[in-house]
Scaffold this active site. Structure first.
Site, PDB file in Angstrom:
ATOM      1  N   HIS A   1     -25.146  28.107 -43.031  1.00 22.74           N
ATOM      2  CA  HIS A   1     -24.014  29.177 -43.066  1.00 22.74           C
ATOM      3  C   HIS A   1     -22.643  28.508 -42.836  1.00 22.74           C
ATOM      4  O   HIS A   1     -22.110  28.847 -41.999  1.00 22.74           O
ATOM      5  CB  HIS A   1     -24.335  30.396 -42.273  1.00 22.74           C
ATOM      6  CG  HIS A   1     -25.489  30.824 -42.351  1.00 22.74           C
ATOM      7  ND1 HIS A   1     -26.114  31.655 -41.277  1.00 22.74           N
ATOM      8  CD2 HIS A   1     -26.322  30.994 -43.140  1.00 22.74           C
ATOM      9  CE1 HIS A   1     -27.393  32.203 -41.616  1.00 22.74           C
ATOM     10  NE2 HIS A   1     -27.550  31.758 -42.718  1.00 22.74           N
TER      11      HIS A   1
HETATM   12  C1  LIG Z   1     -31.527  27.886 -48.017  1.00 28.68           C
HETATM   13  C2  LIG Z   1     -30.266  29.047 -47.653  1.00 28.68           C
HETATM   14  C3  LIG Z   1     -30.845  30.356 -47.362  1.00 28.68           C
HETATM   15  C4  LIG Z   1     -29.846  31.381 -47.001  1.00 28.68           C
HETATM   16  N1  LIG Z   1     -30.399  32.478 -46.647  1.00 28.68           N
HETATM   17  C5  LIG Z   1     -29.178  33.471 -46.411  1.00 28.68           C
HETATM   18  C6  LIG Z   1     -29.575  34.778 -46.151  1.00 28.68           C
HETATM   19  O1  LIG Z   1     -30.632  35.083 -46.237  1.00 28.68           O
HETATM   20  N2  LIG Z   1     -28.471  35.637 -46.048  1.00 28.68           N
HETATM   21  C7  LIG Z   1     -27.090  35.259 -45.787  1.00 28.68           C
HETATM   22  O2  LIG Z   1     -26.438  36.163 -45.625  1.00 28.68           O
HETATM   23  N3  LIG Z   1     -27.029  34.169 -46.198  1.00 28.68           N
HETATM   24  C8  LIG Z   1     -27.837  32.956 -46.479  1.00 28.68           C
HETATM   25  N4  LIG Z   1     -27.545  32.009 -46.726  1.00 28.68           N
HETATM   26  C9  LIG Z   1     -26.025  31.616 -46.738  1.00 28.68           C
HETATM   27  C10 LIG Z   1     -25.308  32.349 -47.792  1.00 28.68           C
HETATM   28  O3  LIG Z   1     -26.036  32.253 -49.195  1.00 28.68           O
HETATM   29  C11 LIG Z   1     -24.008  31.812 -48.050  1.00 28.68           C
HETATM   30  O4  LIG Z   1     -23.174  31.960 -46.956  1.00 28.68           O
HETATM   31  C12 LIG Z   1     -23.048  32.365 -49.353  1.00 28.68           C
HETATM   32  O5  LIG Z   1     -23.815  32.185 -50.490  1.00 28.68           O
HETATM   33  C13 LIG Z   1     -21.819  31.669 -49.255  1.00 28.68           C
HETATM   34  O6  LIG Z   1     -20.856  32.216 -50.304  1.00 28.68           O
HETATM   35  P1  LIG Z   1     -19.661  31.641 -50.995  1.00 28.68           P
HETATM   36  O7  LIG Z   1     -18.961  32.426 -51.812  1.00 28.68           O
HETATM   37  O8  LIG Z   1     -18.719  31.110 -49.636  1.00 28.68           O
HETATM   38  O9  LIG Z   1     -20.033  30.156 -51.366  1.00 28.68           O
HETATM   39  P2  LIG Z   1     -21.433  29.855 -52.456  1.00 28.68           P
HETATM   40  O10 LIG Z   1     -22.358  31.022 -52.589  1.00 28.68           O
HETATM   41  O11 LIG Z   1     -21.848  28.641 -52.190  1.00 28.68           O
HETATM   42  O12 LIG Z   1     -20.516  29.757 -53.795  1.00 28.68           O
HETATM   43  C14 LIG Z   1     -19.711  28.655 -54.048  1.00 28.68           C
HETATM   44  C15 LIG Z   1     -19.852  28.352 -55.667  1.00 28.68           C
HETATM   45  O13 LIG Z   1     -18.779  27.639 -56.006  1.00 28.68           O
HETATM   46  C16 LIG Z   1     -19.080  26.608 -57.130  1.00 28.68           C
HETATM   47  N5  LIG Z   1     -18.154  25.742 -57.001  1.00 28.68           N
HETATM   48  C17 LIG Z   1     -17.675  24.749 -55.965  1.00 28.68           C
HETATM   49  N6  LIG Z   1     -16.805  23.908 -56.332  1.00 28.68           N
HETATM   50  C18 LIG Z   1     -16.629  24.182 -57.415  1.00 28.68           C
HETATM   51  C19 LIG Z   1     -15.455  23.555 -58.462  1.00 28.68           C
HETATM   52  N7  LIG Z   1     -14.702  22.716 -57.934  1.00 28.68           N
HETATM   53  N8  LIG Z   1     -15.340  24.027 -59.781  1.00 28.68           N
HETATM   54  C20 LIG Z   1     -16.133  25.164 -60.059  1.00 28.68           C
HETATM   55  N9  LIG Z   1     -17.069  25.698 -59.290  1.00 28.68           N
HETATM   56  C21 LIG Z   1     -17.378  25.247 -58.021  1.00 28.68           C
HETATM   57  C22 LIG Z   1     -20.432  26.258 -56.602  1.00 28.68           C
HETATM   58  O14 LIG Z   1     -21.133  25.398 -57.702  1.00 28.68           O
HETATM   59  C23 LIG Z   1     -21.041  27.375 -56.113  1.00 28.68           C
HETATM   60  O15 LIG Z   1     -21.692  28.032 -57.160  1.00 28.68           O
HETATM   61  C24 LIG Z   1     -28.452  30.984 -47.089  1.00 28.68           C
HETATM   62  C25 LIG Z   1     -28.056  29.768 -47.566  1.00 28.68           C
HETATM   63  C26 LIG Z   1     -29.104  28.767 -47.728  1.00 28.68           C
HETATM   64  C27 LIG Z   1     -28.667  27.277 -48.163  1.00 28.68           C
END
Ligand SMILES: Cc1cc2nc3c(=O)[nH]c(=O)nc-3n(C[C@H](O)[C@H](O)[C@H](O)COP(=O)(O)OP(=O)(O)OC[C@H]3O[C@@H](n4cnc5c(N)ncnc54)[C@H](O)[C@@H]3O)c2cc1C
Ligand code: SF4
Length: 500
Positions: free
Chosen positions: A437
């Site tokens: 996270h």
């Molecule tokens: C194994 C695992 C299990 C988890 N289980 C849970 C759960 O059950 N419940 C929960 O609440 N949270 C869980 N989490 C955490 C949760 O999924 C994340 O906190 C959440 O998805 C983060 O959201 P975000 O939008 O910050 O980033 P992300 O969901 O990581 O999205 C970021 C996106 O940006 C893209 N990106 C990055 N840089 C670039 C670039 N330069 N150009 C274009 N695209 C780019 C990436 O490829 C990615 O697709 C889990 C995490 C993991 C690893």
């Protein structure tokens, strides 16, 4: 939707808003804007995959769906793996589906200590409700609630520790146990089956396999992004995507968003960008039972002990396939083989802490940023307590021995040993840690001297630029973060749509 691997020329687009990253934050922003009739381009570095691509084979799926083949993390003692999704849906495509709102007292702390305006519980409630409805969130039903969870629940109840079945975003989950490797049934309502298709239906344009390298600035204002298309082996094709837009929303996740802003030379008036990284350090705790558990026949994260959440400890199911479990079990050679041979009798739960220690993200030289994180003494003590509590619950449930994930005492054989661990002072390097996270590296707040963005996500000092992901959290949200990220993203989209 355009697959960047198939593009054979440079592409120039105009839009009202360009959103970078299609995970928990970006997908929601794109959908909510498109649903209000705004012209949106969504750009994602990874490919678009669905259940038919997901075999459940961990190694193959990590190669397909994880950034850096699962080898991302933070440097420190010890080094901590932090896996991230790199595909449409981002990390939601590989997450466990657990859905919790940030607790009221965390939102109050954000308001009172961090200067966040308009994000207390009554303010966020409608956004939480909207997200939960969109994702069909409900507690794990009986059919997919298996032995690993039932035994643990029984142990917690015997000790009087409060816990409950976990609310999850799923429709038709069969309990196949491979959520972290892409749900083969597409039952888990990750972004690639929920918000992203709904954004496309509402008219958003999606470019996959396009790595954004720069946020374009003109006269101090964000005016678009430039990215490079990549092929199926992640090699740049030589063609670029250039999107000019009135607003840019960066939602690359808490490890990549600050790095993209730094590389683009976006001003950082507070000097806080990339700092304040919290990760919820976790250790997987295994337990050997006399009876069969067969933990692969159920939802892997189905029960949560919330008794200790206020002190920064949460304990929740974390059953994984043999290839993932093997490295954290004790012993080598024959001893290790003997434990693995009893895999059907193993229970497994995760001990997670809400960390006060803070790490840092810098752009670094390569494509993955330089991430440093050192677990402090108070957090190491909290982690020892979390592991000790998990072990205690396993013993109360009838476990014969517990595998702690602490190198100095890898196998616990009694309740007394579990309780002794609860008060132990162990160095951080003693723990086999992982973290799932990352959050906090572009913290929100009204004061530009103490926050990177305002309370909605506008980057202080750079008009037209927004952050819409886990980076916004000013401190650890104390629970699994995805629902809070999505609620904040919904609110951001509403405000941005209003400005347009
Ligand atoms: C194994 C695992 C299990 C988890 N289980 C849970 C759960 O059950 N419940 C929960 O609440 N949270 C869980 N989490 C955490 C949760 O999924 C994340 O906190 C959440 O998805 C983060 O959201 P975000 O939008 O910050 O980033 P992300 O969901 O990581 O999205 C970021 C996106 O940006 C893209 N990106 C990055 N840089 C670039 C670039 N330069 N150009 C274009 N695209 C780019 C990436 O490829 C990615 O697709 C889990 C995490 C993991 C690893
Ligand atoms: S347990 Fe449910 S959500 Fe997880 S992979 Fe299996 S069917 Fe999908």
């Amino acid at each position: 939707m355009t697959d960047g691997a198939t593009v054979m020329h440079d592409v120039h687009e105009l839009a009202q808003v360009v959103v970078v990253g299609s995970g928990a934050g970006g997908a929601v922003v794109a959908r909510e804007l498109a649903a209000r009739g705004r012209d949106v381009v969504l750009v994602e570095e990874g490919g678009f995959f669905t259940g038919k691509d997901f075999s459940g084979n961990p190694r193959a799926m990590i190669d397909l769906l994880y950034r850096g083949r699962g080898l991302t993390g933070a440097l420190g003692r010890p080094t901590i793996p932090i896996p991230l999704g790199r595909c449409v849906g981002g990390t939601t495509t590989i997450n466990s589906g657990t859905c919790y709102r940030a607790p009221d007292y965390v939102l109050d702390e954000w308001a009172e200590r961090c200067g966040v305006r308009g994000a207390r519980e009554p303010d966020l409630r409608p956004y939480f409700e909207r997200v939960e409805q969109e994702l069909h969130v409900r507690p794990v039903p009986d059919e997919t609630y298996g032995r690993n969870s039932t035994l643990f629940e029984r142990g917690a109840a015997a000790l009087g520790y409060a816990g409950a079945r976990i609310p999850r975003n799923e429709r038709g989950c069969l309990g196949t146990g491979v959520c972290a490797f892409g749900c083969p049934q597409d039952a888990k309502q990750a972004m690639h089956v929920s918000y992203v298709p709904r954004a496309l239906d509402a008219g958003a344009r999606l470019f996959t396999r396009c790595r954004v390298g720069t946020v374009l600035l003109s006269a101090g204002k964000a005016i678009g992004v430039v990215g490079r298309f990549v092929d199926r082996d992640d090699r740049e094709t030589g063609h670029e995507l250039r999107v000019l837009a009135r607003h840019v929303v960066v939602a690359c996740g808490a490890l990549l968003t600050p790095a993209l802003l730094e590389r683009s030379a976006v001003p950082d008036p507070s000097g806080l960008r990339g700092r304040n990284l919290h990760i919820h350090p976790a250790t997987r705790v295994g337990a050997l039972f006399d009876e069969e558990v067969r933990g692969w026949e159920e939802v892997p994260q189905a029960y949560n002990v919330h008794h200790f959440t206020r002190e920064g400890i949460f304990i929740q199911g974390q059953f994984v396939p043999p290839a993932m479990e093997a490295p954290v079990l004790p012993g080598v050679g024959r001893a290790h083989k003997e434990i693995m041979a009893r895999y059907a009798r193993l229970g497994s739960f995760g001990a997670l802490i809400s960390d006060e220690s803070a790490g840092r993200v810098r752009a670094g030289r390569g494509r993955f940023p330089r991430v440093s994180y050192q677990l402090g003494a108070a957090d190491a003590k909290r982690l020892a307590r979390a592991i000790g509590l998990t072990a205690e619950i396993f013993f109360a449930a009838g476990a014969r021995e517990v595998y702690s994930g602490a190198h100095s005492r890898p196998v616990l054989r009694s309740l007394d040993e579990a309780r002794a661990l609860q008060g132990a002072n162990l160095p951080a390097a003693d723990f086999e840690m992982m973290a799932f996270h990352p959050q906090g590296t572009a913290r929100m707040g009204e004061d530009p001297r103490q926050a990177v963005t305002d309370s909605v996500g506008r980057v202080h000092g750079t008009p037209g630029l927004w952050v819409g992901d886990a980076s916004l959290f000013p401190s650890s949200c104390k629970v699994n973060p995805q629902i809070t990220i999505m609620a904040l993203a919904t609110r951001l989209a509403e405000r941005l749509a209003g400005e347009l």
